[in-house]
Every structure is written in C-alpha cells, then in structure tokens.
Design a protein around this motif. Structure first.
Motif, short mmCIF file in Angstrom:
data_model
loop_
_atom_site.label_atom_id
_atom_site.label_comp_id
_atom_site.label_asym_id
_atom_site.label_seq_id
_atom_site.Cartn_x
_atom_site.Cartn_y
_atom_site.Cartn_z
N LEU A 36 -36.97 -7.24 -12.51
CA LEU A 36 -37.84 -7.54 -11.38
C LEU A 36 -37.18 -8.51 -10.40
N PHE A 37 -36.26 -9.30 -10.91
CA PHE A 37 -35.64 -10.33 -10.08
C PHE A 37 -34.23 -9.95 -9.63
N LYS A 38 -33.90 -8.67 -9.81
CA LYS A 38 -32.59 -8.18 -9.43
C LYS A 38 -32.68 -7.40 -8.12
N ASP A 39 -31.66 -7.53 -7.29
CA ASP A 39 -31.59 -6.75 -6.05
C ASP A 39 -30.93 -5.41 -6.33
N PHE A 40 -31.53 -4.34 -5.84
CA PHE A 40 -30.96 -3.00 -6.00
C PHE A 40 -30.59 -2.45 -4.64
N THR A 41 -29.53 -1.67 -4.59
CA THR A 41 -29.14 -0.99 -3.36
C THR A 41 -29.24 0.51 -3.58
N VAL A 42 -29.17 1.28 -2.52
CA VAL A 42 -29.23 2.74 -2.63
C VAL A 42 -27.90 3.22 -3.21
N GLU A 43 -27.92 3.63 -4.46
CA GLU A 43 -26.72 4.05 -5.17
C GLU A 43 -26.96 5.40 -5.83
N HIS A 62 -32.52 11.74 -7.55
CA HIS A 62 -32.14 11.11 -8.81
C HIS A 62 -32.87 11.76 -9.98
N TRP A 63 -32.21 11.80 -11.11
CA TRP A 63 -32.91 12.02 -12.36
C TRP A 63 -32.86 10.71 -13.16
N TRP A 64 -33.88 10.53 -13.97
CA TRP A 64 -33.99 9.30 -14.76
C TRP A 64 -34.16 9.65 -16.23
N LEU A 65 -33.39 9.00 -17.07
CA LEU A 65 -33.43 9.24 -18.51
C LEU A 65 -33.64 7.91 -19.24
N SER A 66 -34.61 7.90 -20.13
CA SER A 66 -34.83 6.72 -20.96
C SER A 66 -34.75 7.13 -22.43
N VAL A 67 -34.03 6.35 -23.21
CA VAL A 67 -33.82 6.63 -24.63
C VAL A 67 -34.35 5.46 -25.46
N ILE A 101 -38.66 -3.22 -0.41
CA ILE A 101 -40.12 -3.36 -0.45
C ILE A 101 -40.46 -4.18 -1.69
N ASP A 102 -41.24 -5.24 -1.54
CA ASP A 102 -41.55 -6.13 -2.66
C ASP A 102 -42.24 -5.36 -3.79
N PHE A 103 -41.75 -5.60 -5.01
CA PHE A 103 -42.29 -4.97 -6.20
C PHE A 103 -42.32 -6.02 -7.29
N ASN A 104 -43.50 -6.30 -7.81
CA ASN A 104 -43.63 -7.35 -8.83
C ASN A 104 -44.61 -6.89 -9.89
N GLY A 105 -44.73 -7.68 -10.96
CA GLY A 105 -45.64 -7.31 -12.03
C GLY A 105 -45.72 -8.39 -13.08
N ASN A 106 -46.56 -8.16 -14.09
CA ASN A 106 -46.72 -9.15 -15.15
C ASN A 106 -46.69 -8.49 -16.52
N TYR A 107 -46.74 -9.31 -17.56
CA TYR A 107 -46.70 -8.83 -18.94
C TYR A 107 -48.09 -8.42 -19.43
N PRO A 108 -48.17 -7.46 -20.36
CA PRO A 108 -49.42 -7.22 -21.08
C PRO A 108 -49.75 -8.40 -22.00
N LYS A 109 -51.02 -8.64 -22.23
CA LYS A 109 -51.42 -9.66 -23.19
C LYS A 109 -51.14 -9.20 -24.62
N LEU A 113 -39.73 1.93 -14.33
CA LEU A 113 -38.41 1.43 -13.98
C LEU A 113 -37.84 2.18 -12.77
N SER A 114 -38.02 3.49 -12.72
CA SER A 114 -37.49 4.26 -11.60
C SER A 114 -38.19 3.90 -10.30
N LYS A 115 -39.49 3.66 -10.36
CA LYS A 115 -40.22 3.27 -9.16
C LYS A 115 -39.84 1.86 -8.71
N MET A 116 -39.60 0.97 -9.67
CA MET A 116 -39.16 -0.37 -9.34
C MET A 116 -37.85 -0.32 -8.55
N VAL A 117 -36.90 0.48 -9.02
CA VAL A 117 -35.62 0.62 -8.33
C VAL A 117 -35.82 1.21 -6.94
N GLN A 118 -36.70 2.21 -6.84
CA GLN A 118 -36.95 2.84 -5.55
C GLN A 118 -37.48 1.83 -4.53
#
Length: 293
Positions: free
Chosen positions: A80-87, A157-162, A55-63, A44-49
């Motif tokens: 994946l379909f959301k636009d992110f800005t530098v925040e 940035h620091w990233w936290l996932s719960v 820079i285009d970032f895409n992916g698919n689901y696991p089977k 998730l953090s890399k996707m936002v970056q």
C-alpha cells in the motif's frame, strides 16, 4: 471469488467505477472474516492499477486474526505504501512467502516452470514435472495475450496468485485477466477467423439458451468442433479440462463474463453480475499425477 461470487463481483465493479472516475478509494476490511486466494489476487491487481495511475488507494486490516494474517502474507498492506509505475511485469511477495502474486502481459514459460519446480518440491519433497499445471499456465497466458483485447495483442495484464497450503499439502492457483472475457471475445471475431459468427452457428446446432450452457459446450470442445469440423487436439480451454480429467490438476473453477463453471461437479450457472474478464482457479495436490524430473 468462488464461495461468495456475486458479492465479490459487485466489489470489483465498484472499484472499476472509482477507477474510471479517477476517485480515490479506501478498502474497509475490518469486518472480513474470510478472504480467499482469488479475492486477494483481485485486490492486489486493482491496487497496482490505481497506484500506477496515481490514484490514491488505501485500506485496513480485518479484525479477524486469521483473515488478517492471510492478508498480511499476501503483501497487500506492505505494498500500500509502494509507488507503482505502468510496467509489463509486477511481482508482489517472493516464493518463500505463503502467497506469491505476479502480473504480466506476455507468455512466460520460464516463470511457470520455476513456480512448478518450487511447489512440487514442497508437495513431494523433490522437484517434479507437472505437465497439467504447465498446460493450464500456458493456455491462460496465451489466451490473455491473444484474446483479452479487441485491439492489440498483449495489451492486457494477467495476474497469477499462488498459495501453498501447508496443512493440506496442496497449492492453490488463482489466475485473472480484466480483458473482454470469453463470450465478448467470441462475439467479436473478424471475418478471417475460423470462429467468425461461431456463437450464431453453435446456437443453431445445439439450441443453447444462455452463456452458462455455451461455456459448457466450449469446455467440452464442441465449439472448436463446430468451427473446424474436427475435435480439439488438447489445446485451448478444452485442454485445461482434459488436464483435470487426467488427474493432473484438481478443483477447477472458471468465471467469465456472466457465467460460472464448477467443472469438477459439472455445474454451470449464470451470474447476476458480470466479470469484465476471466477468472480461473485450480489446485495441485499430493494425489495428482506428476513425473520425476
């Protein structure tokens, strides 16, 4: 990040190489049959970056059905379909989802208090004070703010996932920053710092051989003692380990640069692939110490 560390670090390195070259990526997850909380926060953090740099970032689901459901709950596909800005701050998902991911630069005690209140209510049915988890949050946020960059405070940035595990009634936390990492930070202290040339001093005293051994000395408070002549007073990384010893958190794992610590089992090892930054994973369960509000 924990059960398949080397491969995951290789994956991160490939993403970072693409980002540096401004190359678009497609993350093919079809064959993945297990995805952990630590890997999700990295993804998730890399996707936002990528997206915040256009820079285009895409992916698919696991089977695999289970892995697919975990990834869906994380908000990866949705965002994946959301636009992110530098925040300064990002939130992916909400507290009613199984996985809740934040990205920030600043120390935020209100955020950590809100998370603890929500999770403790799930675990013990009423909100509790979990001072061990609060200690971990504040130390890691502060470390990222003060030490993740050589140049400017609060640059990284620091990233936290719960992730709340309902079946086992426990919360899993993953925290990562992509700063310089513990050892590179120690190596670059200026002459005005009490930790200036500390690695050289520690090496002469303890005759340690590698960063795995140095990480153990750091977590046990020996580096602080060498630098100040006094034992640590519950702060810094030794304070996090102390929270584990006091049964205020469980299952603490740390990865920084090329060293990894399974603190519960007192196991420290060198990694073939280094992480540009630091990763921490810990849990809060029903048997951990807590206090009524």
């Amino acid at each position: 990040m924990i059960s398949n560390t080397e491969e995951t670090l290789n994956f991160i390195a490939r993403l970072e190489e693409c980002y540096a070259k401004k190359r678009k990526v497609f993350v093919d997850l079809e064959s993945v049959d297990h995805i952990g909380n630590g890997a999700i926060v990295v993804l998730l953090s890399k996707m936002v970056q990528f997206k915040s740099s256009n820079i285009d970032f895409n992916g698919n689901y696991p089977k695999n059905r289970y892995a697919r459901s975990i990834l869906k709950e994380s908000g990866f596909i949705k965002n994946l379909f959301k636009d992110f800005t530098v925040e300064d701050e990002y939130v992916i998902g909400d507290e009613n989802n199984k996985i809740y991911t934040h990205g920030q630069r600043n120390v935020n005690p209100v955020l950590s208090s809100d998370i603890i209140k929500h999770l403790s209510k799930l675990i013990w049915e009423t909100p509790q004070r979990c001072i061990g988890v609060q200690r971990v949050f504040l130390e890691l946020m502060q470390n990222t703010n003060n030490h993740a960059s050589f140049d400017n405070l609060g640059e990284k940035h620091w990233w936290l996932s719960v992730d709340y595990d309902k079946e086992n009634n426990k919360a899993k936390f993953s925290f990562i920053d992509f700063g310089v990492g513990i050892f590179k930070s120690l190596e670059n202290k200026n002459s005005g710092s009490k930790f200036y040339r500390i690695i050289e001093k520690v090496k002469n005293i303890y005759k340690y051989g590698n960063n795995a051994e140095l990480l153990k000395l750091l977590l046990e408070g020996e580096i602080h003692k060498t630098a100040t002549g006094d034992y640590y007073r519950g702060k810094g990384l030794p304070g996090i380990v102390n929270a584990l010893k006091q049964n205020r958190i469980s299952n603490l794992t740390i990865i920084s640069n090329n060293a990894m610590a399974d603190v519960n089992n007192n196991k420290y090892k060198l990694l073939n692939k280094a992480l540009n930054g630091s990763f921490f994973s810990w849990e809060l369960n029903y048997n951990n110490e807590h206090f009524s509000e």
